[in-house]
Design a protein around this motif. Structure first.
Motif, PDB file in Angstrom:
ATOM      1  N   LEU A 572       0.833  -1.198   0.000  1.00  0.00           N
ATOM      2  CA  LEU A 572       0.000   0.000   0.000  1.00  0.00           C
ATOM      3  C   LEU A 572       0.867   1.248   0.000  1.00  0.00           C
ATOM      4  O   LEU A 572       1.939   1.280   0.609  1.00  0.00           O
ATOM      5  N   ASP A 573       0.389   2.241  -0.694  1.00  0.00           N
ATOM      6  CA  ASP A 573       1.113   3.519  -0.796  1.00  0.00           C
ATOM      7  C   ASP A 573       0.234   4.612  -0.189  1.00  0.00           C
ATOM      8  O   ASP A 573      -0.849   4.898  -0.704  1.00  0.00           O
ATOM      9  N   ARG A 574       0.719   5.196   0.904  1.00  0.00           N
ATOM     10  CA  ARG A 574      -0.077   6.235   1.585  1.00  0.00           C
ATOM     11  C   ARG A 574      -0.277   7.443   0.700  1.00  0.00           C
ATOM     12  O   ARG A 574      -1.305   8.138   0.767  1.00  0.00           O
ATOM     13  N   GLU A 575       0.758   7.725  -0.174  1.00  0.00           N
ATOM     14  CA  GLU A 575       0.634   8.904  -1.029  1.00  0.00           C
ATOM     15  C   GLU A 575      -0.444   8.711  -2.094  1.00  0.00           C
ATOM     16  O   GLU A 575      -1.002   9.675  -2.605  1.00  0.00           O
ATOM     17  N   GLU A 576      -0.760   7.482  -2.375  1.00  0.00           N
ATOM     18  CA  GLU A 576      -1.847   7.206  -3.325  1.00  0.00           C
ATOM     19  C   GLU A 576      -3.202   7.302  -2.633  1.00  0.00           C
ATOM     20  O   GLU A 576      -4.129   7.904  -3.139  1.00  0.00           O
ATOM     21  N   ASN A 577      -3.312   6.705  -1.446  1.00  0.00           N
ATOM     22  CA  ASN A 577      -4.566   6.748  -0.679  1.00  0.00           C
ATOM     23  C   ASN A 577      -4.218   6.448   0.781  1.00  0.00           C
ATOM     24  O   ASN A 577      -3.631   5.409   1.063  1.00  0.00           O
ATOM     25  N   SER A 578      -4.597   7.346   1.676  1.00  0.00           N
ATOM     26  CA  SER A 578      -4.209   7.169   3.076  1.00  0.00           C
ATOM     27  C   SER A 578      -5.245   6.423   3.892  1.00  0.00           C
ATOM     28  O   SER A 578      -4.939   5.963   4.995  1.00  0.00           O
ATOM     29  N   THR A 579      -6.482   6.274   3.398  1.00  0.00           N
ATOM     30  CA  THR A 579      -7.550   5.612   4.149  1.00  0.00           C
ATOM     31  C   THR A 579      -8.376   4.739   3.218  1.00  0.00           C
ATOM     32  O   THR A 579      -8.740   5.166   2.104  1.00  0.00           O
ATOM     33  N   TYR A 580      -8.695   3.531   3.704  1.00  0.00           N
ATOM     34  CA  TYR A 580      -9.569   2.625   2.968  1.00  0.00           C
ATOM     35  C   TYR A 580     -10.708   2.234   3.899  1.00  0.00           C
ATOM     36  O   TYR A 580     -10.483   1.878   5.053  1.00  0.00           O
ATOM     37  N   THR A 581     -11.950   2.315   3.380  1.00  0.00           N
ATOM     38  CA  THR A 581     -13.124   1.909   4.150  1.00  0.00           C
ATOM     39  C   THR A 581     -13.867   0.843   3.373  1.00  0.00           C
ATOM     40  O   THR A 581     -14.170   1.034   2.177  1.00  0.00           O
ATOM     41  N   MET A 582     -14.168  -0.277   4.033  1.00  0.00           N
ATOM     42  CA  MET A 582     -14.880  -1.373   3.374  1.00  0.00           C
ATOM     43  C   MET A 582     -15.836  -2.003   4.375  1.00  0.00           C
ATOM     44  O   MET A 582     -15.799  -1.682   5.577  1.00  0.00           O
ATOM     45  N   GLU A 583     -16.703  -2.852   3.914  1.00  0.00           N
ATOM     46  CA  GLU A 583     -17.703  -3.519   4.740  1.00  0.00           C
ATOM     47  C   GLU A 583     -17.460  -5.011   4.722  1.00  0.00           C
ATOM     48  O   GLU A 583     -17.274  -5.612   3.657  1.00  0.00           O
ATOM     49  N   VAL A 584     -17.453  -5.600   5.902  1.00  0.00           N
ATOM     50  CA  VAL A 584     -17.328  -7.054   6.035  1.00  0.00           C
ATOM     51  C   VAL A 584     -18.712  -7.608   6.331  1.00  0.00           C
ATOM     52  O   VAL A 584     -19.392  -7.148   7.260  1.00  0.00           O
ATOM     53  N   ILE A 585     -19.148  -8.569   5.559  1.00  0.00           N
ATOM     54  CA  ILE A 585     -20.474  -9.177   5.720  1.00  0.00           C
ATOM     55  C   ILE A 585     -20.282 -10.631   6.159  1.00  0.00           C
ATOM     56  O   ILE A 585     -19.514 -11.384   5.548  1.00  0.00           O
ATOM     57  N   ALA A 586     -21.007 -10.988   7.249  1.00  0.00           N
ATOM     58  CA  ALA A 586     -21.001 -12.370   7.739  1.00  0.00           C
ATOM     59  C   ALA A 586     -22.371 -12.957   7.456  1.00  0.00           C
ATOM     60  O   ALA A 586     -23.388 -12.424   7.915  1.00  0.00           O
ATOM     61  N   VAL A 587     -22.428 -14.059   6.725  1.00  0.00           N
ATOM     62  CA  VAL A 587     -23.684 -14.677   6.296  1.00  0.00           C
ATOM     63  C   VAL A 587     -23.840 -16.022   7.003  1.00  0.00           C
ATOM     64  O   VAL A 587     -22.884 -16.793   7.133  1.00  0.00           O
ATOM     65  N   ASP A 588     -25.115 -16.274   7.488  1.00  0.00           N
ATOM     66  CA  ASP A 588     -25.440 -17.557   8.107  1.00  0.00           C
ATOM     67  C   ASP A 588     -25.308 -18.642   7.042  1.00  0.00           C
ATOM     68  O   ASP A 588     -25.865 -18.518   5.936  1.00  0.00           O
ATOM     69  N   GLY A 589     -24.621 -19.710   7.369  1.00  0.00           N
ATOM     70  CA  GLY A 589     -24.422 -20.772   6.377  1.00  0.00           C
ATOM     71  C   GLY A 589     -25.686 -21.516   6.038  1.00  0.00           C
ATOM     72  O   GLY A 589     -25.766 -22.153   4.986  1.00  0.00           O
ATOM     73  N   ASN A 590     -26.740 -21.441   6.892  1.00  0.00           N
ATOM     74  CA  ASN A 590     -27.970 -22.192   6.656  1.00  0.00           C
ATOM     75  C   ASN A 590     -29.099 -21.321   6.132  1.00  0.00           C
ATOM     76  O   ASN A 590     -30.173 -21.840   5.842  1.00  0.00           O
ATOM     77  N   SER A 591     -28.906 -20.033   6.108  1.00  0.00           N
ATOM     78  CA  SER A 591     -29.992 -19.140   5.656  1.00  0.00           C
ATOM     79  C   SER A 591     -29.373 -17.882   5.081  1.00  0.00           C
ATOM     80  O   SER A 591     -28.147 -17.771   4.933  1.00  0.00           O
ATOM     81  N   SER A 592     -30.223 -16.963   4.776  1.00  0.00           N
ATOM     82  CA  SER A 592     -29.764 -15.677   4.219  1.00  0.00           C
ATOM     83  C   SER A 592     -29.533 -14.639   5.302  1.00  0.00           C
ATOM     84  O   SER A 592     -29.294 -13.470   4.992  1.00  0.00           O
ATOM     85  N   LEU A 593     -29.622 -15.029   6.557  1.00  0.00           N
ATOM     86  CA  LEU A 593     -29.405 -14.063   7.636  1.00  0.00           C
ATOM     87  C   LEU A 593     -27.954 -13.627   7.634  1.00  0.00           C
ATOM     88  O   LEU A 593     -27.040 -14.433   7.405  1.00  0.00           O
ATOM     89  N   SER A 594     -27.736 -12.350   7.896  1.00  0.00           N
ATOM     90  CA  SER A 594     -26.374 -11.829   7.825  1.00  0.00           C
ATOM     91  C   SER A 594     -26.203 -10.708   8.839  1.00  0.00           C
ATOM     92  O   SER A 594     -27.169 -10.175   9.385  1.00  0.00           O
ATOM     93  N   ALA A 595     -24.913 -10.351   9.022  1.00  0.00           N
ATOM     94  CA  ALA A 595     -24.546  -9.192   9.846  1.00  0.00           C
ATOM     95  C   ALA A 595     -23.379  -8.517   9.164  1.00  0.00           C
ATOM     96  O   ALA A 595     -22.639  -9.142   8.398  1.00  0.00           O
TER      97      ALA A 595
END
Length: 774
Positions: A572-595
């Motif tokens: 990673l190069d700070r001069e290119e981008n100093s902050t990255y924001t992303m979303e982590v999704i956890a999905v129930d293996g038996n259904s569509s329930l997620s967090a």
């Protein structure tokens, strides 16, 4: 002519009285009229008298023809005398300090002079009992009265006659006055003026009015009577003869006796004697009914009470307490509701109300009693409200021994009502004996449930107070008990006051739960790819969560599908981008329930960039000879953060010639390049210097900056204006200087033409970009 002549002249006669002016010419034949005794005559215009005059015999003479009035001037030649030789008076017993007689005297001298101004005085009192100063005489009027001591101690049985020696003086009592003394005999007489006997009158006399009730009499001189005291106006009056009348019926309860002061006065309004008192007492008649102090009484009796006193009522009678008119008897004349009878009784003499039943259990909650109070012929009544107070003699009981089972899903919200049950109590609804307190005796050790009681109905609701977890606990057996708020007075709490509640927790497929709602991660720029920078923790009681990334458009990161490990895919190069924001999704293996959770990656700066010079300096130059304050402003930049590239340093190469010719001066965030000596030959010079950042160790950049030293264009020195008028010397000097400048410029241009034989086609030499060596 008016002449004043003193009486009783004892000098030489004839006595010449006055000279008379303007007598008629024939005064020798003057005849005086009005002088019957031949006392007066005229000689040589003088009026004379031949003998003394007596004013008391004839106070004045009017001699006419030629009018002469002769006034005889009074002299104190007469002794005052009492009019009566035997002066007598009488004084009544009880008389105040007011005159009871008057002594009179006369004086033949002129009343308009002090010769006849008389004064009286008391010389002696005989006998001197019971006091030597029993009497007083007014010195001017001669009025004789008792002294204060005499009025209070006069007693005809001790002394019935007094002789008073009095004196009268003329000349207003002066020392040279004539005086006469006399004897006054004072007889002391008794009096009928005394307090009459007390009178007793019956209240509410039928009349007719007025009714005479008593009489008084002043036995001395004429007197007027009046009444005084605390009684309504005109209730009592007195006639001229001293007869006292009652003019209206009396009320003993308003006022049971009167003290009437009888005042005796002379016709002129002066009080003669001290007032006497008539006492009137009012007799009682049975004209008041007995009354209770309040129309209604309230009392409470417990339902288990037996044959007990509950209240005492007392009536009052305003009749005379010394008579039988106030003797009161009590009776119970009514009871509502009437059934059952004979619950209460009242004592005939004391007014004590009591319960005469063995118990009030099962009776009405309230009774209203009517009590009368009676004297010999009158009566009144009051009401007594008796509230039967419930006692806790009935325990609460459940209608069934077991409730349930009740099913509740494990995802039920906190506050959900599981069920409502009721333990019934036979005591009076709403009372303390009826109120039920519920408790969970067992099965709720972790306080998953709570109880809420409705105080209006006694119903209890079982409320969920914590989140359920089927995997942890799938069944609850609760033991519920019911007790009253107040202690039981009879009986005990048994098995019917306890119930069991069964609850089953139903399994629900639950979605994953992440341990954090937001992760913040820091990574140094330039780190090797594949490094784990964070681990996302998730929990799913039913299955294992599956992780994925969203928002990483450049694919710089990856996450383990089952591990949740977040890694870098490339450096990673700070001069290119100093902050990255992303979303982590956890999905129930038996259904569509997620967090989901947010992950913010902060790139930490590393000193991986050298500072550079910025800007176009190809068209810039310095003037030679050196201009004051002229400099090239050099700007620089470092792509690193403030920690590494915040402050940049410029330094010349360690060369004696360079440091002699040039100077770098820091100014805020820039540096000024200027000549360090006054003059350099005009040409393009290469100025070597280094730019360093503020990191440790620092990164630096070496630069060779072309810098022309110019004598053209704006570098010309403007001529200074001459002071005053130009002279020949100044004009010659100006011409020589101009020629010298022209010759120098020709030399410079020729030299430059040899150095640069090819001229740029479009841009002048000052606009050619400078070459920078890095």
């Amino acid at each position: 002519v008016k002449i004043g002549v003193p009486e009783n002249y004892d000098g030489i006669f004839p006595w010449y009285l006055a000279k008379i002016h303007n007598l008629p010419s024939n005064y020798s034949d003057l005849v005086l009229t009005g002088d019957d005794e031949g006392i007066f005559g005229v000689d040589a215009q003088f009026l004379y008298a031949i003998k003394p005059l007596d004013r008391e015999k004839q106070p004045s003479y009017s001699l006419q023809t030629f009018t002469v009035e002769v006034f005889v001037i009074d002299k104190n030649d007469n002794v005052p005398t009492f009019i009566e030789e035997s002066m007598r008076g009488s004084v009544q017993l009880g008389l105040l300090k007011i005159p009871f007689m008057r002594v009179e005297a006369v004086d033949r001298d002129d009343r308009n002079t002090a010769h006849a101004e008389l004064r009286f005085s008391m010389m002696e009192q005989t006998p001197r009992i019971p006091s030597s100063q029993m009497f007083f005489i007014d010195s001017i009027t001669g009025e004789v009265s008792l002294t204060e001591e005499g009025a209070s101690t006069l007693d005809p049985e001790m002394c019935g006659r007094y002789k008073l020696s009095v004196m009268v003086k003329d000349m207003a009592g002066r020392t040279n006055a004539f005086f006469t003394s006399g004897i006054v005999t004072v007889e002391v007489t008794g009096n009928t003026w005394a307090s009459p006997d007390p009178v007793r009158l019956q209240e509410n006399l039928p009349g007719p009015y007025p009714i005479p009730i008593s009489q008084v009499k002043w036995s001395g001189s004429q007197a007027a009577y009046s009444l005084d005291g605390e009684f309504p106006e005109m209730l009592f009056t007195i006639s001229r003869e001293g007869v006292i009348y009652l003019n209206a019926p009396l009320d003993r309860e308003t006022q049971d006796q009167f003290h009437i002061s009888i005042v005796v006065e002379r016709p002129d309004g002066r009080q003669i004697a001290k007032p006497v008192e008539l006492r009137v007492m009012v007799g009682d008649a049975n004209d008041n009914r007995p009354t209770f102090p309040q129309a209604q009484y309230h009392t409470v009796v417990k339902e288990l009470a037996a044959r007990t006193e509950i209240l005492t009522v007392q009536a009052a009678d305003n009749d005379d307490p010394k008579t039988d008119n106030v003797r009161i008897f009590y009776r119970l004349v009514g009871q509502i509701p009437e059934s059952p009878r004979a619950l209460f009784r009242v004592d005939r003499d004391s007014g004590v109300i009591s319960v005469q039943a063995d118990s009030m259990e099962g009776t009405a909650p309230q009774y209203t009693l009517t009590i009368t109070a009676e004297d010999a012929k009158l009566n009144s009544s009051c009401t007594v409200v008796v509230t039967v107070q419930d006692e806790n003699n009935n325990p609460p009981v459940f209608s069934q021994h077991e409730y349930g089972p009740f099913h509740i899903p494990e995802d039920a919200l906190v506050g959900t009502t599981v069920t409502s049950v009721l333990a019934r109590d036979a005591d009076v609804r709403g009372g303390d004996s009826w109120q039920v307190d519920y408790r969970l005796e067992s099965g709720n050790e972790e306080e998953v449930f709570t109880l809420v009681t409705d105080r209006q109905t006694n119903e209890v609701s079982l409320i969920l107070s914590k989140v359920l977890d089927f995997e942890r606990e799938s069944e609850y057996i609760l033991v519920l008990s019911a007790q009253n708020q107040v202690p039981l007075v009879r009986g005990r709490y048994g098995p019917l006051s306890t119930a069991t509640v069964s609850i089953y927790v139903d399994d629900v497929n639950e979605g994953p739960v992440l341990s954090q709602s937001h992760y913040e991660v820091t990574v140094r720029e330039g780190e090797e790819p594949g490094r784990v920078i964070a681990t996302i923790r998730g929990y799913d009681p039913d299955s294992h969560p599956i992780y994925s990334l969203q928002g990483d458009t450049k694919k710089y990161f990856s996450i383990g599908k089952y591990s949740g490990e977040l890694k870098t895919v490339q450096a990673l190069d700070r001069e290119e981008n100093s902050t990255y924001t992303m979303e982590v999704i956890a999905v129930d293996g038996n259904s569509s329930l997620s967090a989901s959770t947010l992950v913010t990656v902060q790139i930490l700066d590393v000193n991986d960039n050298s500072p550079v010079l910025v800007g176009d300096y190809s068209w810039k130059y310095l003037c030679t000879p050196r201009w004051e304050d002229q400099a090239l402003v050099l700007a620089s930049r470092d792509s690193d953060g403030p920690q590494h590239g915040g402050r940049l340093n410029f330094s010349l190469r360690s060369d004696a010639t360079v440091r002699r010719n040039w100077k770098l001066t820091p100014i805020n965030t820039h540096t000024n390049l200027s000549l360090n000596i006054p003059n350099l030959p005009p040409e393009v010079y290469m100025v070597p210097f280094t730019i360093s950042d503020s990191s440790s160790p620092p990164r630096s950049t070496f630069i060779n900056l072309p810098c022309p030293c110019n004598v053209r264009g704006n570098c010309k020195i403007a001529a200074k204006p001459l002071q005053g008028m130009p002279t020949i010397q100044s004009a010659v000097g100006l011409l020589l200087g101009t020629f010298a400048v022209i010759i120098i410029l020709i030399v410079i241009f020729v030299r430059l033409s040899y150095q640069n034989p090819k001229e740029p086609s479009k841009t002048s030499q000052e606009r050619v970009p400078l070459k920078i060596s890095i």
